[in-house]
Design a protein around this motif. Structure first.
Motif, mmCIF file in Angstrom:
data_model
loop_
_atom_site.group_PDB
_atom_site.id
_atom_site.type_symbol
_atom_site.label_atom_id
_atom_site.label_comp_id
_atom_site.label_asym_id
_atom_site.label_seq_id
_atom_site.Cartn_x
_atom_site.Cartn_y
_atom_site.Cartn_z
ATOM 1 N N LEU A 98 -13.801 -10.613 47.494
ATOM 2 C CA LEU A 98 -13.286 -10.146 48.778
ATOM 3 C C LEU A 98 -14.041 -8.896 49.201
ATOM 4 O O LEU A 98 -14.614 -8.186 48.372
ATOM 5 C CB LEU A 98 -11.790 -9.838 48.659
ATOM 6 N N PRO A 99 -14.062 -8.599 50.476
ATOM 7 C CA PRO A 99 -14.732 -7.385 50.944
ATOM 8 C C PRO A 99 -14.123 -6.131 50.321
ATOM 9 O O PRO A 99 -12.934 -6.123 49.965
ATOM 10 C CB PRO A 99 -14.507 -7.406 52.458
ATOM 11 N N ALA A 100 -14.919 -5.110 50.183
ATOM 12 C CA ALA A 100 -14.460 -3.862 49.578
ATOM 13 C C ALA A 100 -13.270 -3.312 50.360
ATOM 14 O O ALA A 100 -13.270 -3.285 51.594
ATOM 15 C CB ALA A 100 -15.587 -2.846 49.548
ATOM 16 N N GLY A 101 -12.253 -2.901 49.635
ATOM 17 C CA GLY A 101 -11.055 -2.370 50.263
ATOM 18 C C GLY A 101 -10.004 -3.420 50.548
ATOM 19 O O GLY A 101 -8.885 -3.097 50.910
ATOM 20 N N GLN A 102 -10.361 -4.696 50.408
ATOM 21 C CA GLN A 102 -9.404 -5.773 50.666
ATOM 22 C C GLN A 102 -9.182 -6.627 49.419
ATOM 23 O O GLN A 102 -8.871 -7.803 49.512
ATOM 24 C CB GLN A 102 -9.916 -6.651 51.800
#
Length: 140
Positions: A98-102
């Motif tokens: 998943l994208p960073a922060g998510q």
């Protein structure tokens, strides 16, 4: 030149005349969808002609299966079938990073973070104690 699908006895005779040791023959494999719904329904398998059978005279692929078996169980091709994926190739990606922060759908509270840190520490201790070479630890 079109990729011919060899499926009949006449096709088998023609294929036996064309083949030689080292040629690649491609067959189609059907995949059971109830066990792996993310997989394609049909994939192709690549086999190499290795020798002739001294009993039947048929070409053998990978040393264990005859080309006649391939023709009788779904057909054979001389080039990879168009639009199909190789069985030995990587499968479709059904999940990924998943994208960073998510990474999580919510923020983790303090007790969850403590639990996860404890799991990491336990795994690290178990990995260290599993090593060989300590006094009294013999692999034989």
């Amino acid at each position: 030149m079109a990729n011919k699908h060899y499926v009949t006895e006449r096709d088998l005779k023609e294929l036996n005349r064309k083949l030689k040791v080292g040629d690649r023959v491609y067959g189609v494999v059907s995949i059971e969808q109830s066990m792996s719904p993310w997989e394609d329904s049909q994939l192709y398998v690549e086999r190499t002609v290795t020798s002739r059978s001294w009993i039947t005279g048929q070409w053998m692929v990978d040393g264990t299966m005859s080309v006649a078996d391939m023709v009788h169980t779904g057909g054979a091709y001389l080039q990879p079938p168009a639009g199909m994926r190789n069985l030995a190739g990587p499968g479709p990606q059904v999940a990924g990073p998943l994208p960073a922060g998510q990474e999580h759908d919510r923020t983790l509270n303090e007790s969850e973070l403590t639990y996860l840190e404890g799991r990491v520490a336990t795994a690290t201790r178990n990995d260290a104690s599993a090593g060989r070479g300590r006094s009294g630890s013999r692999w034989w």
